[in-house]
Scaffold this motif. Sequence first.
Motif, PDB file in Angstrom:
ATOM      1  N   PRO A  50      22.524   7.756   6.651  1.00  0.00           N
ATOM      2  CA  PRO A  50      22.856   6.398   6.205  1.00  0.00           C
ATOM      3  C   PRO A  50      21.920   5.342   6.796  1.00  0.00           C
ATOM      4  O   PRO A  50      22.226   4.159   6.769  1.00  0.00           O
ATOM      5  CB  PRO A  50      24.291   6.214   6.725  1.00  0.00           C
ATOM      6  N   PHE A  51      20.788   5.755   7.344  1.00  0.00           N
ATOM      7  CA  PHE A  51      19.855   4.824   7.976  1.00  0.00           C
ATOM      8  C   PHE A  51      18.429   5.242   7.659  1.00  0.00           C
ATOM      9  O   PHE A  51      18.174   6.338   7.175  1.00  0.00           O
ATOM     10  CB  PHE A  51      20.063   4.784   9.499  1.00  0.00           C
ATOM     11  N   THR A  52      17.529   4.327   7.941  1.00  0.00           N
ATOM     12  CA  THR A  52      16.104   4.578   7.775  1.00  0.00           C
ATOM     13  C   THR A  52      15.382   3.895   8.934  1.00  0.00           C
ATOM     14  O   THR A  52      16.007   3.511   9.919  1.00  0.00           O
ATOM     15  CB  THR A  52      15.617   4.088   6.392  1.00  0.00           C
ATOM     16  N   PHE A  53      14.085   3.719   8.805  1.00  0.00           N
ATOM     17  CA  PHE A  53      13.320   3.062   9.862  1.00  0.00           C
ATOM     18  C   PHE A  53      13.661   1.577   9.927  1.00  0.00           C
ATOM     19  O   PHE A  53      14.069   0.976   8.941  1.00  0.00           O
ATOM     20  CB  PHE A  53      11.816   3.217   9.619  1.00  0.00           C
ATOM     21  N   THR A  54      13.443   0.995  11.089  1.00  0.00           N
ATOM     22  CA  THR A  54      13.663  -0.431  11.290  1.00  0.00           C
ATOM     23  C   THR A  54      12.460  -1.013  12.026  1.00  0.00           C
ATOM     24  O   THR A  54      11.885  -0.336  12.881  1.00  0.00           O
ATOM     25  CB  THR A  54      14.960  -0.686  12.100  1.00  0.00           C
ATOM     26  N   PRO A  55      12.068  -2.252  11.737  1.00  0.00           N
ATOM     27  CA  PRO A  55      10.938  -2.844  12.443  1.00  0.00           C
ATOM     28  C   PRO A  55      11.222  -3.147  13.914  1.00  0.00           C
ATOM     29  O   PRO A  55      10.319  -3.484  14.659  1.00  0.00           O
ATOM     30  CB  PRO A  55      10.633  -4.127  11.680  1.00  0.00           C
ATOM     31  N   SER A  56      12.470  -2.980  14.344  1.00  0.00           N
ATOM     32  CA  SER A  56      12.753  -3.234  15.763  1.00  0.00           C
ATOM     33  C   SER A  56      12.086  -2.192  16.652  1.00  0.00           C
ATOM     34  O   SER A  56      11.938  -2.403  17.849  1.00  0.00           O
ATOM     35  CB  SER A  56      14.253  -3.282  16.026  1.00  0.00           C
ATOM     36  N   PHE A  57      11.655  -1.076  16.062  1.00  0.00           N
ATOM     37  CA  PHE A  57      10.812  -0.106  16.758  1.00  0.00           C
ATOM     38  C   PHE A  57       9.532   0.011  15.955  1.00  0.00           C
ATOM     39  O   PHE A  57       9.578   0.250  14.750  1.00  0.00           O
ATOM     40  CB  PHE A  57      11.470   1.274  16.866  1.00  0.00           C
ATOM     41  N   SER A  58       8.399  -0.190  16.611  1.00  0.00           N
ATOM     42  CA  SER A  58       7.130  -0.118  15.892  1.00  0.00           C
ATOM     43  C   SER A  58       6.096   0.610  16.734  1.00  0.00           C
ATOM     44  O   SER A  58       6.249   0.759  17.946  1.00  0.00           O
ATOM     45  CB  SER A  58       6.624  -1.521  15.543  1.00  0.00           C
ATOM     46  N   LYS A 101      -6.415 -11.826  16.764  1.00  0.00           N
ATOM     47  CA  LYS A 101      -6.161 -11.341  15.407  1.00  0.00           C
ATOM     48  C   LYS A 101      -5.073 -10.276  15.487  1.00  0.00           C
ATOM     49  O   LYS A 101      -5.193  -9.311  16.232  1.00  0.00           O
ATOM     50  CB  LYS A 101      -7.428 -10.792  14.759  1.00  0.00           C
ATOM     51  N   PHE A 102      -4.011 -10.483  14.699  1.00  0.00           N
ATOM     52  CA  PHE A 102      -2.837  -9.622  14.765  1.00  0.00           C
ATOM     53  C   PHE A 102      -2.164  -9.587  13.405  1.00  0.00           C
ATOM     54  O   PHE A 102      -2.161 -10.572  12.668  1.00  0.00           O
ATOM     55  CB  PHE A 102      -1.852 -10.190  15.807  1.00  0.00           C
ATOM     56  N   GLY A 103      -1.590  -8.449  13.064  1.00  0.00           N
ATOM     57  CA  GLY A 103      -0.768  -8.316  11.869  1.00  0.00           C
ATOM     58  C   GLY A 103       0.320  -7.277  12.104  1.00  0.00           C
ATOM     59  O   GLY A 103       0.160  -6.370  12.919  1.00  0.00           O
ATOM     60  N   TRP A 104       1.426  -7.419  11.391  1.00  0.00           N
ATOM     61  CA  TRP A 104       2.568  -6.510  11.537  1.00  0.00           C
ATOM     62  C   TRP A 104       3.010  -6.117  10.138  1.00  0.00           C
ATOM     63  O   TRP A 104       3.204  -6.961   9.272  1.00  0.00           O
ATOM     64  CB  TRP A 104       3.671  -7.228  12.272  1.00  0.00           C
ATOM     65  N   VAL A 105       3.169  -4.819   9.923  1.00  0.00           N
ATOM     66  CA  VAL A 105       3.470  -4.321   8.586  1.00  0.00           C
ATOM     67  C   VAL A 105       4.423  -3.126   8.654  1.00  0.00           C
ATOM     68  O   VAL A 105       4.379  -2.348   9.604  1.00  0.00           O
ATOM     69  CB  VAL A 105       2.151  -3.932   7.860  1.00  0.00           C
ATOM     70  N   ASN A 106       5.299  -3.039   7.662  1.00  0.00           N
ATOM     71  CA  ASN A 106       6.051  -1.814   7.407  1.00  0.00           C
ATOM     72  C   ASN A 106       5.283  -1.075   6.321  1.00  0.00           C
ATOM     73  O   ASN A 106       5.041  -1.643   5.244  1.00  0.00           O
ATOM     74  CB  ASN A 106       7.465  -2.101   6.890  1.00  0.00           C
ATOM     75  N   ASP A 107       4.883   0.169   6.580  1.00  0.00           N
ATOM     76  CA  ASP A 107       4.129   0.903   5.567  1.00  0.00           C
ATOM     77  C   ASP A 107       5.059   1.377   4.448  1.00  0.00           C
ATOM     78  O   ASP A 107       6.266   1.135   4.475  1.00  0.00           O
ATOM     79  CB  ASP A 107       3.326   2.054   6.194  1.00  0.00           C
ATOM     80  N   ARG A 108       4.502   2.046   3.459  1.00  0.00           N
ATOM     81  CA  ARG A 108       5.283   2.454   2.288  1.00  0.00           C
ATOM     82  C   ARG A 108       6.374   3.468   2.606  1.00  0.00           C
ATOM     83  O   ARG A 108       7.265   3.708   1.797  1.00  0.00           O
ATOM     84  CB  ARG A 108       4.353   2.985   1.197  1.00  0.00           C
ATOM     85  N   PHE A 109       6.329   4.063   3.807  1.00  0.00           N
ATOM     86  CA  PHE A 109       7.363   4.998   4.240  1.00  0.00           C
ATOM     87  C   PHE A 109       8.439   4.299   5.067  1.00  0.00           C
ATOM     88  O   PHE A 109       9.418   4.916   5.463  1.00  0.00           O
ATOM     89  CB  PHE A 109       6.743   6.131   5.050  1.00  0.00           C
ATOM     90  N   GLY A 110       8.216   3.011   5.401  1.00  0.00           N
ATOM     91  CA  GLY A 110       9.167   2.252   6.191  1.00  0.00           C
ATOM     92  C   GLY A 110       8.852   2.207   7.682  1.00  0.00           C
ATOM     93  O   GLY A 110       9.566   1.583   8.447  1.00  0.00           O
ATOM     94  N   VAL A 111       7.772   2.881   8.104  1.00  0.00           N
ATOM     95  CA  VAL A 111       7.388   2.883   9.505  1.00  0.00           C
ATOM     96  C   VAL A 111       6.708   1.546   9.827  1.00  0.00           C
ATOM     97  O   VAL A 111       5.864   1.070   9.070  1.00  0.00           O
ATOM     98  CB  VAL A 111       6.459   4.066   9.843  1.00  0.00           C
ATOM     99  N   SER A 112       7.075   0.964  10.953  1.00  0.00           N
ATOM    100  CA  SER A 112       6.575  -0.353  11.361  1.00  0.00           C
ATOM    101  C   SER A 112       5.380  -0.215  12.292  1.00  0.00           C
ATOM    102  O   SER A 112       5.410   0.560  13.251  1.00  0.00           O
ATOM    103  CB  SER A 112       7.726  -1.095  12.056  1.00  0.00           C
ATOM    104  N   TRP A 113       4.330  -0.988  12.003  1.00  0.00           N
ATOM    105  CA  TRP A 113       3.076  -0.967  12.776  1.00  0.00           C
ATOM    106  C   TRP A 113       2.687  -2.386  13.179  1.00  0.00           C
ATOM    107  O   TRP A 113       2.644  -3.270  12.325  1.00  0.00           O
ATOM    108  CB  TRP A 113       1.940  -0.393  11.920  1.00  0.00           C
ATOM    109  N   GLN A 114       2.395  -2.598  14.439  1.00  0.00           N
ATOM    110  CA  GLN A 114       1.813  -3.843  14.915  1.00  0.00           C
ATOM    111  C   GLN A 114       0.347  -3.541  15.235  1.00  0.00           C
ATOM    112  O   GLN A 114       0.050  -2.575  15.948  1.00  0.00           O
ATOM    113  CB  GLN A 114       2.526  -4.338  16.167  1.00  0.00           C
TER     114      GLN A 114
END
Length: 129
Positions: free
Chosen positions: A69-77, A113-126
């Motif tokens: 019932p859950f997936t990835f969250t940006p609170s962990f990247s 220079k910085f960017g933060w993204v959730n990829d197409r799988f839902g994994v969060s990257w800073q």
Amino acid sequence: MTTVQPFLMFSGQAEEAMRFYVDTFDQAEINELHKYGMGQSGKEGTVQQGVFSIHGQTILCMDSTLDQPFTFTPSFSLFITCDQESELNRVFDSLSEGGEILMPMDHYPFSKKFGWVNDRFGVSWQLSL
């Protein structure tokens, strides 16, 4: 305790994600890939255990055997520091394709220079220069 490693649980896309990350990052490789076979607890052909590395950092992954019932969250990247602006831009563009940009690539008080993204799988990257 001997190690602490990131662990990513997917819902049937672990192998696709691993291959995408290895194609996106320099010095990245799939170290292990074990799939469920016929009659095992997971769906045949999905990842039972995957291990890949990016610049020497090992990341474990698998495909869940249950609907969760859950997936990835940006609170962990995963936080990536790049030495070259061209590498930073290339990786950001690749990870954001089909994903969601949480913070656009820009100058911020904490990074030139910085960017933060959730990829197409839902994994969060800073990503930072």
